[in-house]
Design an enzyme around this catalytic site. Structure first.
Site, PDB file in Angstrom:
ATOM      1  N   ASP A 177      88.154  58.509  72.531  1.00 21.15           N
ATOM      2  CA  ASP A 177      87.725  57.650  73.345  1.00 21.15           C
ATOM      3  C   ASP A 177      87.273  57.984  75.005  1.00 21.15           C
ATOM      4  OD1 ASP A 177      86.588  55.338  74.011  1.00 21.15           O
ATOM      5  OD2 ASP A 177      88.358  54.135  73.769  1.00 21.15           O
ATOM      6  N   LEU A 178      87.079  59.194  74.956  1.00 18.09           N
ATOM      7  CA  LEU A 178      87.077  59.795  76.483  1.00 18.09           C
ATOM      8  C   LEU A 178      85.705  59.273  77.261  1.00 18.09           C
ATOM      9  CD1 LEU A 178      88.913  61.836  77.953  1.00 18.09           C
ATOM     10  CD2 LEU A 178      87.156  63.768  77.105  1.00 18.09           C
TER      11      LEU A 178
END
Length: 282
Positions: free
Chosen positions: A183-184
């Site tokens: 979830d960068l």
């Protein structure tokens, strides 16, 4: 909040304040400052703790240390406040390359001791192992969210069909499963003035280009320096930039499920872009 922090850290709480939403800052009796996060659902704290420990294991990126968790709470280090710098961005790029290279047992593999039923933000995310990236990505990272958006009335049959056709065309260079943050986006990269820290992972085994595509989706300070350092450490396969939209389908669909129409058009456009090269020859 003070009771679970004291119980999970083994230290008395001498001060606390609310940061935002479900986050609280607490000062312990040994003067350490920690953050307590209230899980939004059963298993959320467990999944995040397992992800942080898995990302920390190779020692190549900065992540907050986990001090404890239970069914409702996660207690981690407080990341100092600071500003991003080009030098820290370069170290982040090299660290991400090394993190991805540290690998995962399979595409979709959960972190060790992490639950199969995990989360990306407030959306459920299933960690189901697969051997072939393209089919795994379609089955477990695209189509479940398309179906959820259809059920919510955000997509109709025509939009769903676009994603189904795109899934049949998924392709990416053959690479071993990478250890992904998962979830960068920019909000999950914090800067302390010297280093970049990664928080709030949805960690799993996947294709390394997916993490990088998320950084491109919502922007990141000094992203050009991050990417240049990454490429110097572990070059990406030719054509990676043209595949950014393919890897952005996952986060765009998650946002569509969570926030509705505001992201639906962007998600459909990304799916159509996946199909565009094939339309030229049909």
């Amino acid at each position: 909040m003070t009771e679970p922090v004291a119980r999970l850290t083994g230290h008395a709480v001498t001060g606390s304040r609310r940061l935002s939403g479900d986050l609280r800052e607490a000062t312990l009796d040994d003067e350490r400052v920690v953050v307590a996060k209230h899980g939004h659902a059963p298993g959320a704290a467990e999944a995040e703790a397992a992800g942080l420990r898995w990302l920390a294991q190779p020692g190549v990126v900065r992540v907050p240390a986990v001090h404890g968790f239970d069914e409702n709470w996660l207690v981690i280090d407080r990341v100092p406040d600071g500003r991003p710098s080009a030098e820290a961005a370069e170290r982040l790029g090299r660290g991400l390359a090394r993190l991805h290279a540290s690998g995962a047992p399979a595409f979709g593999a959960a972190p060790p001791d992490g639950p199969a039923d995990a989360w990306i933000g407030l959306a459920p995310m299933a960690n189901v192992p697969g051997e072939d990236w393209a089919s795994w990505y379609a089955e477990h990272r695209v189509l479940p969210y398309v179906r959820a958006a259809v059920d919510a009335g955000t997509f109709g049959p025509a939009e769903a069909a676009v994603f189904e056709r795109a899934c049949e065309r998924f392709a990416a260079p053959a690479e071993p499963p990478a250890r992904l943050h998962g979830d960068l986006w920019n909000g999950n990269v914090l800067w302390d003035g010297h280093e970049a820290w990664l928080i709030d992972p949805a960690a799993h085994g996947g294709h390394r280009e997916t993490d990088l595509a998320m950084l491109h989706l919502f922007g990141c300070p000094h992203l050009d320096r991050v990417m240049a350092a990454y490429q110097e450490e572990t070059p990406l396969a030719d054509g990676w930039a043209a595949r950014i939209g393919l890897h952005q389908l996952f986060p765009l669909l998650v946002h569509t499920v969570l926030f509705g129409q505001s992201y639906a058009g962007q998600a459909v456009a990304a799916a159509r872009a996946v199909l565009e090269p094939f339309h030229r020859f049909e």
